[in-house]
Design a protein around this motif. Sequence first.
Motif, mmCIF file in Angstrom:
data_model
loop_
_atom_site.group_PDB
_atom_site.id
_atom_site.type_symbol
_atom_site.label_atom_id
_atom_site.label_comp_id
_atom_site.label_asym_id
_atom_site.label_seq_id
_atom_site.Cartn_x
_atom_site.Cartn_y
_atom_site.Cartn_z
ATOM 1 N N UNK A 42 0.696 -1.234 0.052
ATOM 2 C CA UNK A 42 0.040 -0.028 0.203
ATOM 3 C C UNK A 42 1.064 1.265 0.103
ATOM 4 N N UNK A 43 2.013 1.195 0.792
ATOM 5 C CA UNK A 43 2.796 2.444 0.845
ATOM 6 C C UNK A 43 3.775 2.785 -0.388
ATOM 7 N N UNK A 44 3.886 1.599 -0.945
ATOM 8 C CA UNK A 44 4.568 1.755 -2.451
ATOM 9 C C UNK A 44 3.287 2.494 -3.299
ATOM 10 N N UNK A 268 -5.741 18.494 -4.965
ATOM 11 C CA UNK A 268 -5.931 17.682 -3.682
ATOM 12 C C UNK A 268 -4.595 17.294 -3.148
ATOM 13 N N UNK A 269 -3.309 18.280 -3.354
ATOM 14 C CA UNK A 269 -2.022 17.766 -3.062
ATOM 15 C C UNK A 269 -1.999 17.373 -1.624
ATOM 16 N N UNK A 270 -2.747 18.091 -0.765
ATOM 17 C CA UNK A 270 -2.584 17.807 0.840
ATOM 18 C C UNK A 270 -3.222 16.636 1.233
ATOM 19 N N UNK A 274 -1.136 12.913 2.499
ATOM 20 C CA UNK A 274 -1.442 12.213 3.903
ATOM 21 C C UNK A 274 -1.598 10.914 3.819
ATOM 22 N N UNK A 275 -1.784 10.520 2.488
ATOM 23 C CA UNK A 275 -2.170 9.071 2.343
ATOM 24 C C UNK A 275 -1.109 7.779 2.809
ATOM 25 N N UNK A 276 -1.377 7.084 3.690
ATOM 26 C CA UNK A 276 -0.254 5.937 3.921
ATOM 27 C C UNK A 276 -1.159 4.621 4.330
ATOM 28 N N UNK A 277 -0.496 3.620 4.584
ATOM 29 C CA UNK A 277 -1.221 2.424 5.202
ATOM 30 C C UNK A 277 -1.554 2.675 6.486
ATOM 31 N N UNK A 372 -10.729 8.446 -4.229
ATOM 32 C CA UNK A 372 -11.064 7.348 -3.544
ATOM 33 C C UNK A 372 -9.923 6.136 -3.766
ATOM 34 N N UNK A 373 -10.137 5.329 -2.695
ATOM 35 C CA UNK A 373 -9.295 4.079 -2.803
ATOM 36 C C UNK A 373 -10.021 2.993 -2.348
#
Length: 396
Positions: A42-44, A268-270, A274-277, A372-373
């Motif tokens: 996910x982090x990748x 939506x840069x901010x 922020x996205x991480x596992x 979305x994810x």
Amino acid sequence: IFQMIQLFGLLDCYSHSDDAAAEEEHVELFTTPTTKMGAATSDFGYNLFRALASRDASTNIFLSPISVSEALTQLSMGASERARAQLYRALRYHTLQDPQLHNTLKDMLASVRTAGKGLSTAARLYLARRLRLKQEFFGLVEQQYGVRPKALMGGAKDMKEINDWVSQQTGRKVQQFLTQALPRAAGVNAVSAAYFKGKWETRFGQSGGLENFQVDGAAPVRVPMMQQDNYPVKMGVDSDLSCTIAQIQMQDAVSMFIFLPDDVTSNTTLLEESLSAEFVQDLSMTLLPAKVSLTLPVLRLSYSTDLLPLLGDLGLSEWLDNPELEKISAQAAKLTSAHHKVTMETAPEGNQYPSETTPSHLTYRVDRPFLYLIRDETSGALLFIGRVVNPKSLTI
């Protein structure tokens, strides 16, 4: 809407704390080899998504990172120890300390591809025949991942061969994977593709009606929407990121997270940063149940890109110059393309009907640009991630 949601409790997602605290939390959140692998892939994926998103700040983009992880992990089996360590760092495997890394990935891939989840993937290496290839490598990858790397003939036949294979692997859903032949001087080509059509746990009653979707800096566009009252979601507000987040349950332990900015903006840069596992796992434990009047665009999309130019952004510039693929060929071989294509569809069908008939007080209307994810809840693996800026321009 925001005040109403606050009645359910206000979610204030926080920015990442210092490393020590993050390490502590990491241990709590991901405790098995599979969930650690889920977090790494996910982090990748989030890193790859950020690299792609920053290249083109105001377009629709989509990825299925798990299929890219598989293709690059197959490639790592052909590298020297030093080059493999570089690849592992980009793939986030260096955090795992998993002696059975390949078996863990293989098992996780098998579990996320079970029929009910709605995901099919394809990942394979295609190699230039002129490299005088080492056959042991072919056997090694096939034994581990059930797919044999393939030597290329050169020319139009290769294009048909690759397109046919990807189509077959994805139930004929990902078509025309390549639209032009691979470069003549091809070395190693990593191919990754995915198709997703998950089913909702709760169905939508109405669909297909055209409604306005706001576009940043342009007139609204008319797109097909699905709508349902009393729809069960988990929800919260993130005041730091100025967005409302909803988690919608899909069948077979898959869920979709939607990040809807407060304003009509394609910046939506901010949010992307922020996205991480860890952040998403925290969300899944923090968002609160609510019944809402839910309106979502019907998504039907196909998206393709060559990810090769992005790999430098993931710390692989030196590796790209000299990937030391000594187990593939005695000659110097480089990665010359990393083509990726995804296709996805959503439909109103679901397992069950909403439980009540009285209208919901809360409204969650996804009628402006959003992220979305799609995540496998069991492993935590990121299956799909997208940024929708204008659904009108999505086509299959």
